[in-house]
Design a protein around this motif. Structure first.
Motif, PDB file in Angstrom:
ATOM      1  N   SER A 255       1.265  -4.760   8.319  1.00  0.00           N
ATOM      2  CA  SER A 255       2.066  -5.973   8.122  1.00  0.00           C
ATOM      3  C   SER A 255       3.407  -5.850   8.841  1.00  0.00           C
ATOM      4  CB  SER A 255       2.302  -6.213   6.623  1.00  0.00           C
ATOM      5  OG  SER A 255       1.059  -6.374   5.969  1.00  0.00           O
TER       6      SER A 255
ATOM      7  N   LYS B  25       4.341 -10.079   3.818  1.00  0.00           N
ATOM      8  CA  LYS B  25       4.881  -9.273   2.723  1.00  0.00           C
ATOM      9  C   LYS B  25       4.745  -7.787   3.051  1.00  0.00           C
ATOM     10  CE  LYS B  25       4.289  -9.476  -2.295  1.00  0.00           C
ATOM     11  NZ  LYS B  25       3.447 -10.080  -3.324  1.00  0.00           N
TER      12      LYS B  25
ATOM     13  N   THR C 251      -0.924  -6.551   0.612  1.00  0.00           N
ATOM     14  CA  THR C 251      -1.442  -7.694   1.335  1.00  0.00           C
ATOM     15  C   THR C 251      -2.775  -8.112   0.734  1.00  0.00           C
ATOM     16  OG1 THR C 251      -0.446  -6.732   3.298  1.00  0.00           O
ATOM     17  CG2 THR C 251      -1.968  -8.548   3.644  1.00  0.00           C
TER      18      THR C 251
ATOM     19  N   ASP D 264      -3.752  -8.887  10.386  1.00  0.00           N
ATOM     20  CA  ASP D 264      -3.922  -7.585   9.738  1.00  0.00           C
ATOM     21  C   ASP D 264      -5.022  -7.706   8.696  1.00  0.00           C
ATOM     22  OD1 ASP D 264      -2.464  -8.939   7.808  1.00  0.00           O
ATOM     23  OD2 ASP D 264      -1.092  -7.291   7.398  1.00  0.00           O
TER      24      ASP D 264
HETATM   25 MG   LIG Z   1      -0.036  -5.225   4.578  1.00  0.00          MG
END
Ligand SMILES: [Mg+2]
Ligand SMILES: Nc1nc2c(ncn2[C@@H]2O[C@H](COP(=O)(O)OP(=O)(O)O)[C@@H](O)[C@H]2O)c(=O)[nH]1
Length: 176
Positions: free
Chosen positions: A16, A28, A36, A56
């Motif tokens: 992330s 986040k 996540t 991601d």
């Molecule tokens: Mg993440």
């Protein structure tokens, strides 16, 4: 979701954070696993007319293909990406073993996944000592292009993005 590049790696590998530094997306980020819960998408802009989408893929751990962690619901997303970038923490005891586990999870989910173009990023190099860094530079993952990066110091990020673009913009291999 349609992404060109899928970031895969253990929880906490820095996926992330990487998205947040190479795109305008603000996912986040936290220092605990499974922050996540949905794939984050970001658009990486290289130049006018040159951009690609990166996502991601959260929560890939050993056993993800049989539903451990949160990985399985996201593995489906990777099937549609063109390029896979494996994020492995530079502080790992054994980056090669981590890579094997990740690759094997993908393979157990879908045997064709490991055939996609791959890139490896050893993350968080800002927190490893000089000696570790020297040995990391010598690790070879076969033919897979490997980069030492830090989303904090920006080390290696430009080169990694350039390699992503190269892989994304390459015409697909002709079949048969
Ligand atoms: Mg993440
Ligand atoms: N020192 C350092 N910490 C990082 C780096 N990238 C991510 N982190 C930290 O590692 C933790 C996990 O990062 P995150 O991006 O949420 O990992 P994810 O679970 O793979 O998405 C957070 O505390 C980040 O601040 C980096 O390049 N250097």
């Amino acid at each position: 979701m349609l992404a060109d590049v899928g970031l895969v790696g253990y929880p906490n590998a820095g996926k992330s954070t990487l998205i947040s530094v190479i795109s305008a997306a603000k996912p986040k980020i936290a220092d605990y696993p499974f922050t996540t819960l949905v794939p984050n998408l970001g658009i990486v802009r290289i130049d006018a007319g040159k951009s690609f989408v990166v996502a991601d893929i959260p929560g890939l751990i050993k056993g993800a293909h049989i539903g451990k962690g949160l990985g399985i619901q996201f593995l489906r997303h990777i099937e549609r990406t063109k390029v896979l970038v494996f994020l492995i923490e530079a502080t790992s005891e054994n980056p090669k073993a981590d890579y094997k586990v990740l690759l094997n999870e993908l393979k157990l989910f879908n045997k064709d996944l490991p055939k996609k173009p791959k890139i490896i990023a050893l993350t968080k190099v800002d927190i490893v000592d000089e000696k570790t860094l020297t040995s990391l530079k010598k690790i070879s993952f076969g033919k897979v292009p490997t980069f030492l990066i830090s989303s904090v110091s920006s080390a290696g990020i430009k080169k990694l993005v350039a390699e992503m673009w190269k892989a994304v913009s390459k015409p697909p291999r002709r079949q048969g």
